[in-house]
Design a protein around this motif. Sequence first.
Motif, short mmCIF file in Angstrom:
data_model
loop_
_atom_site.label_atom_id
_atom_site.label_comp_id
_atom_site.label_asym_id
_atom_site.label_seq_id
_atom_site.Cartn_x
_atom_site.Cartn_y
_atom_site.Cartn_z
N GLU A 109 2.41 0.18 -12.04
CA GLU A 109 3.06 -1.12 -11.37
C GLU A 109 1.72 -1.68 -10.46
O GLU A 109 1.06 -0.86 -9.99
CB GLU A 109 4.05 -0.81 -10.22
CG GLU A 109 5.50 -0.19 -10.97
CD GLU A 109 6.06 -1.26 -11.65
OE1 GLU A 109 5.70 -2.52 -11.39
OE2 GLU A 109 7.35 -1.05 -12.13
N TYR A 116 1.53 -4.20 -7.22
CA TYR A 116 2.10 -4.89 -6.22
C TYR A 116 1.67 -5.48 -5.24
O TYR A 116 0.45 -5.17 -4.94
CB TYR A 116 2.94 -3.70 -5.43
CG TYR A 116 4.25 -4.11 -4.53
CD1 TYR A 116 5.33 -4.24 -4.94
CD2 TYR A 116 4.03 -4.33 -3.23
CE1 TYR A 116 6.55 -4.87 -4.05
CE2 TYR A 116 4.82 -4.62 -2.27
CZ TYR A 116 6.26 -4.92 -2.91
OH TYR A 116 7.28 -5.54 -2.23
N VAL A 171 0.91 3.17 -8.57
CA VAL A 171 0.96 1.89 -8.05
C VAL A 171 -0.42 1.34 -7.36
O VAL A 171 -0.93 2.24 -6.70
CB VAL A 171 2.31 1.73 -7.07
CG1 VAL A 171 2.14 2.55 -5.87
CG2 VAL A 171 2.24 0.10 -6.56
N TYR A 196 5.56 6.97 -10.27
CA TYR A 196 5.27 5.54 -10.44
C TYR A 196 3.93 5.66 -9.84
O TYR A 196 3.85 5.87 -8.58
CB TYR A 196 6.10 4.70 -9.21
CG TYR A 196 7.65 4.18 -9.88
CD1 TYR A 196 7.78 3.05 -10.32
CD2 TYR A 196 8.61 5.34 -9.75
CE1 TYR A 196 9.08 2.63 -10.68
CE2 TYR A 196 9.78 4.98 -10.09
CZ TYR A 196 10.07 3.43 -10.72
OH TYR A 196 11.21 3.41 -11.31
#
Length: 283
Positions: free
Chosen positions: A224, A226, A191, A189
């Motif tokens: 991603e 956030y 991020v 991932y």
Amino acid sequence: MTKILIPFDFSEQANYALDFSVAIAKKFNNVHLEVVHVMEVPTSTTVGTMGGGEMMPDMENQIFFIELMNKRKSQIDELKEKYLSDAFTFSAKIKLGNAFKNISESINEENPDLVVMGSKGTSGIEEVLIGSNTEKIVRTASCPVITIKSAVAPDDLNKIVFASDFREDNDEVASRMKRLQDLLDAQLYFVIVNTPGNFETSRDSIKRIRAFAHKYGFNDVTAEIYNSNSEESGIIEFAEDVNADLIAMATHGRTGFIHLITGSIAEDVVNHSKRPVWTFKTK
């Protein structure tokens, strides 16, 4: 990977780090494990009572140190016997003096591919004033460092969160991350944490992540964005939300006054995350 260095203080966390390293060594060929235990030499003194006012060593401390040294030598020998194996090579040694200085010297002398350290973390005034040896090693080590706070097996690290702003192209960081992904056969991932003081649109962030992944040929990557109040809390919260097994970050390794003012996101995450954290100091 050929050499893993494990700073070892006989604590519960140090044993977690050693067990993790042994599991890696059993999984791959031609791995050498180097355990380093550092003993602080007693320096307290008392004023002599025989006249002259000379300073004399505190004998109780000296006797205690000698007894502890003999105990540690015996424990080191037990480790060598316990980890005698055909699957990997193992060595262990004791060094005297300051823990951070001796671990740093060992990293420079041994030139390991990876350092695995157990960490309890620090908080409050201790964190503000001195931090921990783990944080200092993360800031200065010339190779990747994995910090561990609980029992974990390499085969269980299947989901990695790599947190960055992805603003800088860095061939070495990308290469190390690909090796880590291959080593663990893990899903990645990528991020970016958006904060109130450093906001940008999701479109811009995703575009930058995808450009980084494309340039360096990453596969099996999820991009991603956030939102959180700080980078540190955002990274830890995101890892919790996706149930990640490992957090990975690059650190600039700043030291001294600038570091004291700005702090280090990587060190804060290492200190406060319950999950294992992989860090690598960029040049």
